[in-house]
Motif scaffolding. Sequence first.
Motif, PDB file in Angstrom:
ATOM      1  N   THR A  94       1.809   7.976  39.820  1.00  0.00           N
ATOM      2  CA  THR A  94       1.441   6.557  39.789  1.00  0.00           C
ATOM      3  C   THR A  94       0.025   6.339  39.261  1.00  0.00           C
ATOM      4  O   THR A  94      -0.236   5.389  38.522  1.00  0.00           O
ATOM      5  CB  THR A  94       1.565   5.915  41.184  1.00  0.00           C
ATOM      6  N   TRP A  95      -0.894   7.222  39.647  1.00  0.00           N
ATOM      7  CA  TRP A  95      -2.282   7.082  39.197  1.00  0.00           C
ATOM      8  C   TRP A  95      -2.381   7.221  37.682  1.00  0.00           C
ATOM      9  O   TRP A  95      -2.973   6.384  36.996  1.00  0.00           O
ATOM     10  CB  TRP A  95      -3.172   8.115  39.882  1.00  0.00           C
ATOM     11  N   ALA A  96      -1.783   8.279  37.135  1.00  0.00           N
ATOM     12  CA  ALA A  96      -1.837   8.505  35.693  1.00  0.00           C
ATOM     13  C   ALA A  96      -1.064   7.428  34.939  1.00  0.00           C
ATOM     14  O   ALA A  96      -1.464   7.007  33.847  1.00  0.00           O
ATOM     15  CB  ALA A  96      -1.292   9.889  35.362  1.00  0.00           C
ATOM     16  N   THR A  97       0.037   6.961  35.516  1.00  0.00           N
ATOM     17  CA  THR A  97       0.818   5.905  34.879  1.00  0.00           C
ATOM     18  C   THR A  97       0.033   4.603  34.811  1.00  0.00           C
ATOM     19  O   THR A  97      -0.045   3.955  33.759  1.00  0.00           O
ATOM     20  CB  THR A  97       2.137   5.678  35.646  1.00  0.00           C
ATOM     21  N   SER A  98      -0.560   4.208  35.934  1.00  0.00           N
ATOM     22  CA  SER A  98      -1.321   2.950  35.950  1.00  0.00           C
ATOM     23  C   SER A  98      -2.545   3.033  35.055  1.00  0.00           C
ATOM     24  O   SER A  98      -2.938   2.047  34.411  1.00  0.00           O
ATOM     25  CB  SER A  98      -1.732   2.594  37.384  1.00  0.00           C
ATOM     26  N   THR A  99      -3.166   4.211  34.976  1.00  0.00           N
ATOM     27  CA  THR A  99      -4.310   4.411  34.084  1.00  0.00           C
ATOM     28  C   THR A  99      -3.887   4.207  32.634  1.00  0.00           C
ATOM     29  O   THR A  99      -4.568   3.543  31.845  1.00  0.00           O
ATOM     30  CB  THR A  99      -4.888   5.828  34.257  1.00  0.00           C
ATOM     31  N   THR A 100      -2.738   4.773  32.275  1.00  0.00           N
ATOM     32  CA  THR A 100      -2.213   4.651  30.916  1.00  0.00           C
ATOM     33  C   THR A 100      -1.879   3.208  30.572  1.00  0.00           C
ATOM     34  O   THR A 100      -2.270   2.694  29.514  1.00  0.00           O
ATOM     35  CB  THR A 100      -0.950   5.522  30.762  1.00  0.00           C
ATOM     36  N   ILE A 101      -1.154   2.548  31.470  1.00  0.00           N
ATOM     37  CA  ILE A 101      -0.742   1.169  31.199  1.00  0.00           C
ATOM     38  C   ILE A 101      -1.956   0.246  31.106  1.00  0.00           C
ATOM     39  O   ILE A 101      -2.027  -0.635  30.239  1.00  0.00           O
ATOM     40  CB  ILE A 101       0.250   0.688  32.271  1.00  0.00           C
ATOM     41  N   ALA A 102      -2.930   0.453  31.985  1.00  0.00           N
ATOM     42  CA  ALA A 102      -4.152  -0.356  31.920  1.00  0.00           C
ATOM     43  C   ALA A 102      -4.869  -0.136  30.594  1.00  0.00           C
ATOM     44  O   ALA A 102      -5.392  -1.080  29.985  1.00  0.00           O
ATOM     45  CB  ALA A 102      -5.072  -0.021  33.087  1.00  0.00           C
ATOM     46  N   GLY A 103      -4.891   1.121  30.119  1.00  0.00           N
ATOM     47  CA  GLY A 103      -5.515   1.413  28.836  1.00  0.00           C
ATOM     48  C   GLY A 103      -4.833   0.692  27.693  1.00  0.00           C
ATOM     49  O   GLY A 103      -5.482   0.252  26.734  1.00  0.00           O
ATOM     50  N   ALA A 104      -3.507   0.544  27.784  1.00  0.00           N
ATOM     51  CA  ALA A 104      -2.761  -0.199  26.766  1.00  0.00           C
ATOM     52  C   ALA A 104      -3.016  -1.699  26.884  1.00  0.00           C
ATOM     53  O   ALA A 104      -3.193  -2.402  25.877  1.00  0.00           O
ATOM     54  CB  ALA A 104      -1.269   0.091  26.902  1.00  0.00           C
ATOM     55  N   LEU A 105      -3.055  -2.203  28.115  1.00  0.00           N
ATOM     56  CA  LEU A 105      -3.246  -3.639  28.331  1.00  0.00           C
ATOM     57  C   LEU A 105      -4.609  -4.129  27.857  1.00  0.00           C
ATOM     58  O   LEU A 105      -4.768  -5.313  27.553  1.00  0.00           O
ATOM     59  CB  LEU A 105      -3.049  -3.965  29.816  1.00  0.00           C
ATOM     60  N   ARG A 106      -5.573  -3.239  27.792  1.00  0.00           N
ATOM     61  CA  ARG A 106      -6.902  -3.641  27.302  1.00  0.00           C
ATOM     62  C   ARG A 106      -6.888  -4.013  25.821  1.00  0.00           C
ATOM     63  O   ARG A 106      -7.859  -4.577  25.319  1.00  0.00           O
ATOM     64  CB  ARG A 106      -7.915  -2.528  27.567  1.00  0.00           C
ATOM     65  N   ASN A 107      -5.795  -3.713  25.144  1.00  0.00           N
ATOM     66  CA  ASN A 107      -5.648  -4.097  23.741  1.00  0.00           C
ATOM     67  C   ASN A 107      -5.031  -5.481  23.569  1.00  0.00           C
ATOM     68  O   ASN A 107      -4.905  -5.964  22.446  1.00  0.00           O
ATOM     69  CB  ASN A 107      -4.737  -3.096  23.012  1.00  0.00           C
ATOM     70  N   ILE A 108      -4.610  -6.095  24.675  1.00  0.00           N
ATOM     71  CA  ILE A 108      -3.795  -7.311  24.608  1.00  0.00           C
ATOM     72  C   ILE A 108      -4.506  -8.484  25.271  1.00  0.00           C
ATOM     73  O   ILE A 108      -5.143  -8.326  26.316  1.00  0.00           O
ATOM     74  CB  ILE A 108      -2.441  -7.091  25.329  1.00  0.00           C
ATOM     75  N   ASP A 109      -4.360  -9.662  24.696  1.00  0.00           N
ATOM     76  CA  ASP A 109      -4.810 -10.885  25.371  1.00  0.00           C
ATOM     77  C   ASP A 109      -3.720 -11.312  26.346  1.00  0.00           C
ATOM     78  O   ASP A 109      -2.535 -11.366  25.989  1.00  0.00           O
ATOM     79  CB  ASP A 109      -5.042 -12.004  24.347  1.00  0.00           C
ATOM     80  N   TYR A 110      -4.099 -11.604  27.573  1.00  0.00           N
ATOM     81  CA  TYR A 110      -3.111 -12.022  28.566  1.00  0.00           C
ATOM     82  C   TYR A 110      -3.747 -12.988  29.554  1.00  0.00           C
ATOM     83  O   TYR A 110      -4.944 -12.947  29.820  1.00  0.00           O
ATOM     84  CB  TYR A 110      -2.548 -10.807  29.323  1.00  0.00           C
ATOM     85  N   ASP A 111      -2.906 -13.870  30.076  1.00  0.00           N
ATOM     86  CA  ASP A 111      -3.284 -14.734  31.190  1.00  0.00           C
ATOM     87  C   ASP A 111      -2.660 -14.226  32.486  1.00  0.00           C
ATOM     88  O   ASP A 111      -3.257 -14.311  33.547  1.00  0.00           O
ATOM     89  CB  ASP A 111      -2.826 -16.177  30.926  1.00  0.00           C
ATOM     90  N   LEU A 112      -1.443 -13.710  32.356  1.00  0.00           N
ATOM     91  CA  LEU A 112      -0.691 -13.268  33.529  1.00  0.00           C
ATOM     92  C   LEU A 112       0.026 -11.959  33.212  1.00  0.00           C
ATOM     93  O   LEU A 112       0.633 -11.818  32.147  1.00  0.00           O
ATOM     94  CB  LEU A 112       0.337 -14.340  33.921  1.00  0.00           C
ATOM     95  N   ILE A 113      -0.065 -11.006  34.128  1.00  0.00           N
ATOM     96  CA  ILE A 113       0.682  -9.756  34.042  1.00  0.00           C
ATOM     97  C   ILE A 113       1.673  -9.737  35.192  1.00  0.00           C
ATOM     98  O   ILE A 113       1.309 -10.016  36.341  1.00  0.00           O
ATOM     99  CB  ILE A 113      -0.239  -8.525  34.136  1.00  0.00           C
ATOM    100  N   ILE A 114       2.929  -9.441  34.878  1.00  0.00           N
ATOM    101  CA  ILE A 114       3.955  -9.347  35.914  1.00  0.00           C
ATOM    102  C   ILE A 114       4.554  -7.947  35.874  1.00  0.00           C
ATOM    103  O   ILE A 114       4.933  -7.455  34.814  1.00  0.00           O
ATOM    104  CB  ILE A 114       5.067 -10.394  35.728  1.00  0.00           C
TER     105      ILE A 114
END
Length: 260
Positions: A94-114
Motif C-alpha cells: 500500500t505504501w509503495a502503491t500510494s507513493t506511485t499514484i501520488a507521483g502520477a497525480l502531481r502531473n494532473i490538475d484536479y479538484d476532487l480525487i475519488i
Amino acid sequence: MKIVVCIKQVPDTKGGVVFNPDGTLNRGAMLTIMNPDDKAGLEAALRIKDETGAEVTVLTMGLPKAEEVLREAMAMGADKGILVTDRVLGGADTWATSTTIAGALRNIDYDLIITGRQAIDGDTAQVGPQISEHLDIPVISYAQNIKVEGDSVIVERQYEDRYHVVKAKMPCLITALSELNEPRYMTPGGIMEAYDKEITVWGRADLKDVDDANLGLKGSPTKIAKASDKVRKGAGEVVTLDPGEAATYIVDKLKEKHVI
C-alpha cells in the motif's frame, strides 16, 4: 471542475487465485474485474459530471492489461484514461502503491480525487488516505453519499450505526463505499468511443517527487511471509447412530477438541 477517479483491476476470485513464488499475486494469470468500491466511486464522479459538466479522468496502476479496466470506465462515461505501468513498480504494497499514484497525480490538475474505500484483493483501506497524505490534501473516507456545493463537497460518512455529515473545500480526496450507488452499465456507443480514444501511458520517469527507495517490491515495508489459496476441507466423518448415542458422540467430540 476536474475529477480524477483512481480505479484498480482486481482478480475475479470466482475464477481462482494464482500466486507467484514470492507470495505476490500473479495478476497476469487471473480473470479480472473493476474493484467494486472503485466502480461506485466512478459512478459518483459520472453523476457529478452529468450535473455539472465536470471532466472525469480515470487512473490506474498495474500491468499493461489494466488498460482493459480503463476502457470499461471510459465506456461508462469517463473522458480520459491514464495507465501507470513499469516493471520497477511491481510487487508494491500500500505504501509503495500510494507513493506511485501520488507521483502520477502531481502531473494532473484536479479538484476532487475519488478512490474506493478498499480493494477486494487487499482489504486494507489504506491507499486512498495515504494518497491524500502524500498530496497534503483533506480526505473524507467511507462515503455513502456525495454532493458538490460550490467549491466544497458535502459527504455522508458511514460510521457504525449512523453517519457523519462532513464538508471539505476542494481539492480533497474521498474514498467511496460500494453501497454508495448502483453503477451504470456500459453502452454500445460508449464502448465504441472508448476504443477510439487513446490511453495515456506513464512509467517510472513520469512520476513527480518520488524516491526510488519507496517504489515496487523493494520499496514496500510490508512483506508477505506466506500466501496460499483457500484451504480445502476434508470430507469429514460420517456416523450412523440413534439420537441418544448421536448426542453423546457430539458432546464427546466437542470435549476432545476443547470446545467445551
